[in-house]
Every structure is written in structure tokens, then in C-alpha cells.
Design a protein around this motif. Structure first.
Motif, short mmCIF file in Angstrom:
data_model
loop_
_atom_site.label_atom_id
_atom_site.label_comp_id
_atom_site.label_asym_id
_atom_site.label_seq_id
_atom_site.Cartn_x
_atom_site.Cartn_y
_atom_site.Cartn_z
N GLU A 199 0.81 -1.22 0.00
CA GLU A 199 0.00 0.00 0.00
C GLU A 199 0.84 1.27 0.00
O GLU A 199 0.47 2.27 -0.61
N THR A 200 1.97 1.26 0.70
CA THR A 200 2.84 2.44 0.74
C THR A 200 4.04 2.31 -0.18
O THR A 200 4.82 3.25 -0.31
N ASP A 201 4.19 1.16 -0.82
CA ASP A 201 5.32 0.87 -1.70
C ASP A 201 6.64 0.98 -0.95
O ASP A 201 7.63 1.50 -1.47
N LEU A 202 6.66 0.46 0.28
CA LEU A 202 7.88 0.47 1.09
C LEU A 202 8.36 -0.95 1.33
O LEU A 202 7.57 -1.89 1.38
N ALA A 203 9.65 -1.09 1.51
CA ALA A 203 10.21 -2.39 1.84
C ALA A 203 11.50 -2.20 2.63
O ALA A 203 12.15 -1.15 2.54
N VAL A 204 11.85 -3.21 3.40
CA VAL A 204 13.11 -3.24 4.15
C VAL A 204 13.83 -4.54 3.80
O VAL A 204 13.23 -5.62 3.85
N ALA A 325 6.30 7.68 6.57
CA ALA A 325 6.69 6.28 6.43
C ALA A 325 7.21 5.66 7.71
O ALA A 325 7.31 4.43 7.81
N SER A 326 7.52 6.47 8.71
CA SER A 326 8.24 5.98 9.89
C SER A 326 7.55 4.82 10.59
O SER A 326 8.19 3.82 10.93
N GLU A 327 6.23 4.94 10.85
CA GLU A 327 5.54 3.88 11.58
C GLU A 327 5.48 2.59 10.77
O GLU A 327 5.61 1.49 11.31
N ILE A 328 5.28 2.73 9.46
CA ILE A 328 5.25 1.55 8.60
C ILE A 328 6.59 0.85 8.62
O ILE A 328 6.70 -0.38 8.77
#
Length: 451
Positions: A199-204, A325-328
Motif C-alpha cells: 500500500e505504501t510501496d515500502l520495503a526493508v 513512512a516511519s511507523e510503517i
């Protein structure tokens, strides 16, 4: 189909644009009869990408963010600050311990005419991400897969005793079979996905400290995190990333707008997601996805994600605000998944609702007429364990109604289902691909979102 598409570079043919949703195979195998729509669906996706907003720059080969603390845990370490007369820094390091890798330092630059100070400080925290994935294609002869290599960027944003953590985009690591991280000294190591959020297009992703040589550990740095809440339109900024897969490059510009609502479409699943992004005129090129948007202190203020791709448009790149984005990212770092969505300022909390359990593609009226297929949501994939699977919905079916309400897009479906919860049952009207698209109804019990 959304105007917002993933932006990729085709290494094998030298062109720019989004690869078809159903790319042509290197070789066709046994002929297999299939509906005409399946054969030409990829062309439609490619055309849409030429005129739409596209996710900011995965460099694609032969086929397709981040501290444990993110400033929210008590053990976050405040980064070294430097006194400046014209700028103010609030940047922090996100590492849980002092570790073996230094943090980047704030810069004294105030304009984009000379950002060499920023480049020198920050480039050691930027990496190239190479993803080997399996891409599925369809054509007249059937369905197949081929191995694809794509490249994007990442930002080193955390470390602990065992791992180095790197922020990037979900679409950079999506479908990965193997991941390789290349550092600023050109050494490469194997990485693994810690967690992703579509949904946010984020990954680690993470790399074992033990896999990194002492020389490389002394060369690389952990990025200093700034605040996207403090940004002002017209403020200078810098983008650093793995443009075109050639290695690190630096571009400069300004913050053009804040809180731009951008809807991105996932080419693999057909799902669309709308987020508020930072707009910049700093050049964003294929391969920049997952790279850094920096303020003039050299602090990370965003993760590059998208750009507008149109022959009549220049200088419209987008980044995910680091504060939002921090919480995600914290959740991805800690558990590998997102279990709770942060409530944004000025917005009411919205229940996620129930899920049918499919990936789908919008069938417009013109496509329906052209390919003699019903208008609605084409089921491109059915998720194991979901309600659709249990109800007998199959890949290729077209959903046209839910509880007698007309459904013409994935957005329609998501909005309608937002009023339901897992465990509720809905009546789905669909046209079945294996029965000449004859209409049928099935009862579907909704579930929580399945990864």
C-alpha cells in the motif's frame, strides 16, 4: 486502469517504459487456446504507462524503508550535528547501537549550485539493489515464466549487532528470487527481504554484518534521517540513486509541492493505492526507485518512488515522505509486516474492511467491447486461503457485481468492501471464463488481508 504505473527500463531492448503486464516469452511452446483479451492485455498496460505517472525508476533487465527504531524507540541515537548559520538540522541516526558503521553528517550547503558536500557525505549510505525474479507471461499459446533481472536503489538506514538494514520500494524487491546489494565501493553481498508493504510501496531488506568485509564497513555509512514535516515548497533538495543501473548519480532541484495525492497501480496485481507524496523537479530516472530524497543538510526526507512519464511533461518526480513512512518502516523492521496503519493528520481512521482474496485488473467498457469480454474486474490471480478460492472463483473470471452493486474496477470493489469486516458473507456475481463467460453467483466469506 490507473494513470500511475511502475517505471522500468528495458535493458534488453534499450527502451524506456513499463513492460507489458503479460510480456512475450523468449519462445512459444505448445499452442493453447485462450481468450483474445489475454493476448493483448499487456499492450494496453504499456500504452497507459507512456502517458501516466509511473513508479520512480526500477532499472529492468530481461523482464520486472527503515530502522528498528526510526526515531520512535528509546535507543535511537542522535546523530552528530554541526553548527551552521543558515540552516537548522534535526537529523537522527536510526541505529539501535553504536555499531561498526558511521552515520552520515549534516552538510553546510544551502543551494543546489554546489552539493558536493552532500554527495560526499551521503553517497556511502546509498546502495544498488539487484533483484532476480520470476515473471509470468501469457500469450496465445498459454502461460509461462522467465527469469528477470531488475535494479533499483536503497538507503542504509539502520544497523544492529547482526544486520545492516536498507530501505527501498516494494516494487523494487517484488517477486524476488534472489537479492544482491552493491555498496559504494562496488562490493556486492546477498540480501534478504525483511518486510514489504504494497500500500505504501515500502520495503526493508537486510544484509548480515558478517558478510560485509572490514574495508566495506569502514567505507559505508548509515543515513541520517530528517523530517518531511518541516519541508517548504521551493526548498532545495537532492536525489541520489542508481540511475539506469549504472551506479550512483546525483541530481538537484527543489520541492515543487507537498501532499500530492498520487495513485499507483501494481502491474502484477492490478490493485491501486493512493498516497500523499512529495513532488520534486530533481531528475528521477529509471533505477532511482528506492533511492534518497535529501534536504540541504544531507538528511533523508523521502524515498523516491514515482515520476510522471509523458512526452509533454518534465520535472515531476515523487517521493514517499519519511515522516509518514516511519511507523510503517518500524513495523516492517520489527515484525516483517504491517499490522496497524498509522492515522494521518486531518484524516479519520478508516477500517480496512474485508477482502475477497483476488488480484484483479480493470476491464473498461471499450476493452469489453473490443475483446468480447464482460466489463468488470478480471481475476488475474486467486489467493490461497481467501474467500474467493473457497467459493470456487477462478483465474480468468470477471466479477461484475457484489450484493447486486455494479463493480467496474478494483477501486469500486475496495470502496464497497470497506463497509464489511472479515467473516461477513457477500454475494458475488461473475462471468465464468471456463463457461464462455456465462453469468453465475457465488457466496464469498470475506477474510483479513492475505499476503
Amino acid at each position: 486502469m490507473s494513470n500511475y504505473q511502475y517505471y522500468e527500463y528495458q535493458q534488453n531492448d534499450g527502451g524506456y517504459g513499463v513492460p507489458p503486464y503479460e510480456p512475450e516469452p523468449p519462445k512459444a511452446k505448445k499452442p493453447k487456446k485462450e481468450h483474445k483479451f489475454l493476448k493483448t492485455l499487456g499492450k494496453t498496460a504499456a500504452i497507459a504507462a507512456v502517458f501516466g505517472l509511473v513508479a520512480g525508476g526500477v532499472f529492468q533487465g530481461t523482464g520486472y524503508i527503515a530502522n528498528r527504531a526510526l526515531g520512535t524507540e528509546e535507543s535511537a541515537v542522535v546523530a552528530e550535528k554541526e553548527e551552521k548559520t543558515t540552516t537548522k538540522s534535526s537529523g537522527t541516526s536510526l541505529s539501535k547501537s553504536d555499531g561498526t558503521v558511521d552515520s552520515t553528517k549534516v552538510s553546510t550547503a544551502t543551494t543546489v549550485t554546489d552539493v558536493s558536500d552532500i554527495a560526499e557525505n551521503v553517497m556511502p549510505s546509498i546502495v544498488a539493489v539487484t533483484n532476480i525474479s520470476l515473471v509470468e507471461y501469457r500469450n496465445f499459446f498459454g502461460v509461462g515464466q522467465y527469469e528477470a533481472e531488475s535494479a533499483g536503489s536503497g538507503v542504509i538506514i539502520s544497523q544492529d549487532d547482526d544486520y545492516l538494514y536498507i530501505a527501498t520500494n516494494n516494487h523494487v524487491v517484488e517477486g524476488t528470487k534472489s537479492l544482491t546489494i552493491t555498496f559504494c565501493d562496488d562490493t556486492a553481498v546477498t540480501a534478504e527481504v525483511q518486510g514489504t508493504d504494497v500500500e505504501t510501496d515500502l520495503a526493508v531488506v537486510k544484509v548480515k554484518i558478517s558478510d560485509i568485509s572490514a574495508d566495506t564497513l569502514s567505507a559505508i555509512k548509515v543515513a541520517t534521517i530528517g523530517s518531511s514535516d518541516d519541508l517548504k515548497v521551493g526548498e532545495a533538495c537532492v536525489v541520489i540513486g542508481n540511475a539506469l543501473g549504472y551506479g550512483q548519480s546525483v541530481t538537484g532541484g527543489m520541492i515543487s509541492a507537498l501532499g500530492r495525492e498520487v495513485t499507483l497501480s501494481n502491474d502484477t496485481t492490478g490493485e491501486t493505492y493512493t498516497n500523499k507524496l512529495v513532488q520534486t523537479d530533481a531528475a528521477v530516472n529509471p533505477g532511482n526507485s528506492g533511492g534518497a530524497l535529501l534536504n540541504m543538510n544531507g538528511e533523508l526526507i523521502g524515498i523516491v518512488s514515482a515520476k510522471y512519464s509523458d512526452t509533454d511533461v518534465e520535472g515531476m518526480g515523487y517521493a514517499i515522505p519519511i515522516t509518514d513512512a516511519s511507523e510503517i518502516i518500524t513495523q516492517l523492521m520489527n515484525s516483517g509486516e504491517v499490522t496497524e496503519r498509522p492515522q494521518k493528520d486531518g484524516e479519520e481512521a478508516i477500517e480496512q474492511g474485508g477482502y475477497i482474496g483476488i488480484y484483479g485488473i480493470d476491464i473498461s467498457r471499450s476493452q469489453a467491447v473490443a475483446y468480447n469480454i464482460p466489463q468488470g474486474v478480471y481475476v488475474s490471480s486467486v489467493i490461497d486461503g481467501g474467500g474467493a478460492k473457497n467459493a470456487g472463483i477462478q483465474k480468468g473470471d470477471v466479477i461484475t457485481k457484489i450484493n447486486n452493486t455494479k463493480i467496474t474496477s478494483m477501486t469500486d470493489m475496495q470502496k464497497f468492501l470497506a463497509d464489511f469486516k472479515p467473516g461477513d458473507t457477500v454475494t458475488v456475481t461473475l462471468c465464468q471464463a471456463n463457461n464462455n463467460y456465462a453469468e453465475a453467483t457465488v457466496q464469498v466469506t470475506l477474510t483479513e488481508r492475505l499476503q
